[in-house]
Design an enzyme around this catalytic site. Sequence first.
Site, PDB file in Angstrom:
ATOM      1  N   CYS A 163       0.812  -1.248  -0.007  1.00  0.00           N
ATOM      2  CA  CYS A 163      -0.030  -0.056   0.026  1.00  0.00           C
ATOM      3  C   CYS A 163       0.910   1.235  -0.005  1.00  0.00           C
ATOM      4  O   CYS A 163       1.804   1.329   0.735  1.00  0.00           O
ATOM      5  CB  CYS A 163      -0.796   0.094   1.191  1.00  0.00           C
ATOM      6  SG  CYS A 163      -2.132  -1.192   1.507  1.00  0.00           S
ATOM      7  N   ARG A 209       4.114  -0.296  -4.714  1.00  0.00           N
ATOM      8  CA  ARG A 209       3.869  -0.748  -3.529  1.00  0.00           C
ATOM      9  C   ARG A 209       2.493  -1.559  -3.368  1.00  0.00           C
ATOM     10  O   ARG A 209       2.277  -2.405  -2.374  1.00  0.00           O
ATOM     11  CB  ARG A 209       3.614   0.282  -2.486  1.00  0.00           C
ATOM     12  CG  ARG A 209       4.931   1.209  -2.260  1.00  0.00           C
ATOM     13  CD  ARG A 209       4.729   2.199  -1.421  1.00  0.00           C
ATOM     14  NE  ARG A 209       4.708   1.812  -0.166  1.00  0.00           N
ATOM     15  CZ  ARG A 209       5.819   1.409   0.768  1.00  0.00           C
ATOM     16  NH1 ARG A 209       7.051   1.725   0.405  1.00  0.00           N
ATOM     17  NH2 ARG A 209       5.587   0.925   1.887  1.00  0.00           N
ATOM     18  N   TRP A 239      -2.781  -2.791  -1.556  1.00  0.00           N
ATOM     19  CA  TRP A 239      -2.514  -4.199  -1.975  1.00  0.00           C
ATOM     20  C   TRP A 239      -3.145  -5.010  -0.838  1.00  0.00           C
ATOM     21  O   TRP A 239      -3.136  -4.867   0.264  1.00  0.00           O
ATOM     22  CB  TRP A 239      -0.763  -4.221  -1.725  1.00  0.00           C
ATOM     23  CG  TRP A 239      -0.702  -6.065  -2.014  1.00  0.00           C
ATOM     24  CD1 TRP A 239       0.062  -6.380  -3.283  1.00  0.00           C
ATOM     25  CD2 TRP A 239      -0.290  -6.941  -1.104  1.00  0.00           C
ATOM     26  NE1 TRP A 239       0.310  -7.572  -3.147  1.00  0.00           N
ATOM     27  CE2 TRP A 239       0.027  -8.155  -1.879  1.00  0.00           C
ATOM     28  CE3 TRP A 239      -0.614  -6.970   0.305  1.00  0.00           C
ATOM     29  CZ2 TRP A 239       0.349  -9.101  -1.253  1.00  0.00           C
ATOM     30  CZ3 TRP A 239      -0.333  -8.357   1.039  1.00  0.00           C
ATOM     31  CH2 TRP A 239      -0.107  -9.308  -0.194  1.00  0.00           C
ATOM     32  N   ASN A 289      -1.530   1.790   5.643  1.00  0.00           N
ATOM     33  CA  ASN A 289      -0.949   0.829   5.177  1.00  0.00           C
ATOM     34  C   ASN A 289      -0.427  -0.088   6.538  1.00  0.00           C
ATOM     35  O   ASN A 289       0.029   0.546   7.445  1.00  0.00           O
ATOM     36  CB  ASN A 289       0.280   1.462   4.646  1.00  0.00           C
ATOM     37  CG  ASN A 289       1.215   0.169   4.267  1.00  0.00           C
ATOM     38  OD1 ASN A 289       1.149  -0.921   4.079  1.00  0.00           O
ATOM     39  ND2 ASN A 289       2.440   0.885   4.361  1.00  0.00           N
ATOM     40  N   GLY A 290      -0.854  -1.335   6.160  1.00  0.00           N
ATOM     41  CA  GLY A 290      -0.432  -2.185   7.431  1.00  0.00           C
ATOM     42  C   GLY A 290      -1.561  -3.059   7.948  1.00  0.00           C
ATOM     43  O   GLY A 290      -2.277  -3.261   7.184  1.00  0.00           O
ATOM     44  N   GLU A 325      17.819 -17.552  -8.209  1.00  0.00           N
ATOM     45  CA  GLU A 325      17.376 -16.291  -8.334  1.00  0.00           C
ATOM     46  C   GLU A 325      16.788 -16.132  -9.802  1.00  0.00           C
ATOM     47  O   GLU A 325      15.677 -15.517  -9.989  1.00  0.00           O
ATOM     48  CB  GLU A 325      18.519 -15.377  -8.199  1.00  0.00           C
ATOM     49  CG  GLU A 325      18.230 -13.917  -8.688  1.00  0.00           C
ATOM     50  CD  GLU A 325      17.197 -13.194  -7.986  1.00  0.00           C
ATOM     51  OE1 GLU A 325      16.624 -13.752  -6.749  1.00  0.00           O
ATOM     52  OE2 GLU A 325      16.759 -12.139  -8.349  1.00  0.00           O
ATOM     53  N   LYS A 342      13.017 -14.924 -10.856  1.00  0.00           N
ATOM     54  CA  LYS A 342      12.636 -13.965 -11.681  1.00  0.00           C
ATOM     55  C   LYS A 342      11.579 -14.215 -12.974  1.00  0.00           C
ATOM     56  O   LYS A 342      10.711 -13.264 -12.998  1.00  0.00           O
ATOM     57  CB  LYS A 342      13.822 -13.388 -12.538  1.00  0.00           C
ATOM     58  CG  LYS A 342      14.777 -12.534 -11.788  1.00  0.00           C
ATOM     59  CD  LYS A 342      14.172 -11.267 -11.401  1.00  0.00           C
ATOM     60  CE  LYS A 342      13.720 -11.180  -9.943  1.00  0.00           C
ATOM     61  NZ  LYS A 342      14.405 -10.967  -8.697  1.00  0.00           N
ATOM     62  N   GLU A 399       7.926 -14.734 -11.202  1.00  0.00           N
ATOM     63  CA  GLU A 399       7.148 -13.514 -10.725  1.00  0.00           C
ATOM     64  C   GLU A 399       6.658 -12.625 -11.527  1.00  0.00           C
ATOM     65  O   GLU A 399       5.917 -12.152 -11.511  1.00  0.00           O
ATOM     66  CB  GLU A 399       8.107 -12.773  -9.534  1.00  0.00           C
ATOM     67  CG  GLU A 399       9.151 -12.241  -9.881  1.00  0.00           C
ATOM     68  CD  GLU A 399       9.756 -11.634  -9.049  1.00  0.00           C
ATOM     69  OE1 GLU A 399       9.214 -10.719  -8.043  1.00  0.00           O
ATOM     70  OE2 GLU A 399      11.122 -11.454  -8.653  1.00  0.00           O
ATOM     71  N   HIS A 412      17.553 -36.605  -7.931  1.00  0.00           N
ATOM     72  CA  HIS A 412      16.621 -37.079  -6.684  1.00  0.00           C
ATOM     73  C   HIS A 412      15.327 -36.532  -7.033  1.00  0.00           C
ATOM     74  O   HIS A 412      14.448 -36.430  -6.124  1.00  0.00           O
ATOM     75  CB  HIS A 412      17.222 -36.313  -5.426  1.00  0.00           C
ATOM     76  CG  HIS A 412      18.688 -36.823  -5.534  1.00  0.00           C
ATOM     77  ND1 HIS A 412      19.167 -38.141  -4.943  1.00  0.00           N
ATOM     78  CD2 HIS A 412      19.976 -36.403  -5.460  1.00  0.00           C
ATOM     79  CE1 HIS A 412      20.434 -38.210  -4.993  1.00  0.00           C
ATOM     80  NE2 HIS A 412      20.742 -37.059  -5.277  1.00  0.00           N
ATOM     81  N   LYS A 425       6.354  -4.282  -4.022  1.00  0.00           N
ATOM     82  CA  LYS A 425       7.563  -4.183  -3.815  1.00  0.00           C
ATOM     83  C   LYS A 425       8.070  -4.503  -2.515  1.00  0.00           C
ATOM     84  O   LYS A 425       8.916  -5.000  -2.251  1.00  0.00           O
ATOM     85  CB  LYS A 425       7.911  -2.735  -4.369  1.00  0.00           C
ATOM     86  CG  LYS A 425       9.413  -2.189  -4.333  1.00  0.00           C
ATOM     87  CD  LYS A 425      10.067  -3.235  -5.443  1.00  0.00           C
ATOM     88  CE  LYS A 425      11.580  -2.947  -5.388  1.00  0.00           C
ATOM     89  NZ  LYS A 425      12.397  -4.049  -6.236  1.00  0.00           N
TER      90      LYS A 425
END
Length: 612
Positions: free
Chosen positions: A2, A27, A73, A99-100, A485, A489, A492, A508, A607
């Site tokens: 947010c 955000r 968000w 926000n929270g 990584e 990438k 997402e 395995h 983010k």
Amino acid sequence: MCGIVAYIGPREAYPILMKGLRRLEYRGYDSAGLCLLNSDLKVFKCKGKVSDLEDHVKDSDISGNIGMAHTRWATHGEPNQINAHPHFSQNKSLAIIHNGIIENYAALRSELMNRGYAFTSDTDTEVLIHLIEDIKINEKVSLQEAVRIALNQVIGAYAIVVISKSSPDKIIAARKGSPLVVGIGKNEFFVASDATPIIEYTDNVVFLNDEEIAIIRRNDELKILTVKNQEKTPYIQKLELSLSAIEKGGYDHFMLKEIFEQPRSIHDSMRGRLHLEQGLVTLGGIRDYEQKLLNAKRIIITACGTSWHAGLVGEYLIEDLARIPVEVEYSSEFRYRNPIITEEDVVIAISQSGETADTLAAIELAKGKGATVLGICNVVGSSIARATHAGVFTHAGPEIGVASTKAFTAQVAVLTLLALLLAQKKGTLPTSHFRRLLVELSTIPDKVEQTLKLNDKVKEIADIYMNATNALYLGRGYNFPVALEGALKLKEISYIHAEGYPAAEMKHGPIALIDEQMPVCVIATRRGTYEKVISNIQEVKARKGKIIAIINEGDETVKNLADHSIEIPETEEILVPLIATIPLQLLSYHIAVMRNCNVDQPRNLAKSVTVE
Ligand code: M6R
């Protein structure tokens, strides 16, 4: 998550708020809203992005020189117009953006319902604004006092802004656990989740601390109170942020711009720290803690997502070069699994944003157990930078694309410096070896520049695999975190399912997935376990998997085996992650663009993850 922005001053608030929201959209972007006060409190909100909000208000009266706006968000309640912020209090005299997470919202909500409050949304935020109204009316107190009393009843995290219809010259803002910055201009104030909406108006800012309330009055000085009612002197800081750093600068996406910034961001993260002539490394931010690190029984690295991957490279580096035991922990697991932490441990928290809730909680846990906690952080003034005992900033510059790119390589650069510093102080490396690594490290920005020239080649490969449904990334040793990584990438931003694996683990389990449809990205640079990785490639080929190999320039052996190869400059084994990551970032980027995905704002993500 947010984004919050607010304004009070002589100008029209609307353009400032909308520009601010666009800067903060990274955000959260599932709904957006704004509130303007001009004799009446007007709230506009809608599902979707900031551009949808702009369309939504097109024919409305948007005048007013006090206002606030929010990009969401979703945590409590689905992303729709009703749950979007701002929220009104019951009598519509107050409005809030938040926000929270208010953790005790259910208990507060039923108390308020018993007192006759009706709720229109499913959010935790609406509880807070009803509570503030209830206190204001029943206890007959000022707006700031009602906010203060309400915040004393709240469990959880918040960054809030409250505006009252009866106080057109006042904004109340407060924070705990979620960031909030107040910008001080000439007869005007700005409030935002980070400094990006503020920078073009003023560089004088105050970063609020947890449990602080800012009382912002038109033509008056900023006043700060704690929720326990203590007055605080505002600590005004100068922002060191340029406007160009937060704009796209001609690139189609922030992500691409940030990938291409890496020669500079890696260089900046090493500047003043790597001293080639003297043959030494210095990290001023943790100078006072060097002895603590050298004597540490163990270093625990804690982080989330991409920062966790950087932490894994850090483990390999510090154990390899400085021979100090290292553990790498997901912050979200670490904080809840009752870990053994002693005063002889040093915990290193890594975070780009400096606001990740789980990492913050892990820091508090470690501090509570007496450990020394250091930070590797990109955002100056962020919660993590302030919560740690000391730390080292990565000077990557603002990272706006949700997918982390330049922050990762900057983190790895700083961890490399740290490992070298500890190795030097401990004498665990022969001087000639140490110097050779230092010289090679100083060449990395140029080698990254060279690697970026492979962009067109990577794009061609992306074109071939853009419709893949799965992908496997394999690497060993220092290249294992690179594989993780690379896979993160891809998934997402392109929504292709991808897994990173240590190459030898493939047999395995994941080998069962391999068929002629499956692209397998193998980081097969020379040195280390190169020969063994070749065997892993053979195993994939035998099952008709498609190999995309990241190899060193001129490596004909792997080139002949692979379906596609991307040739990167040769470097020391310990430095390969700084280079091998680049083509993988580009591959994900191009695939996502070709699939018409929103590269900078992938679905469901935000983010900075300020909720656990
Ligand atoms: O700001 P932080 O580094 O603490 O963020 C941690 C993760 O949320 C972040 O790295 C996330 O995984 C990125 N989207 C990865 O690209």
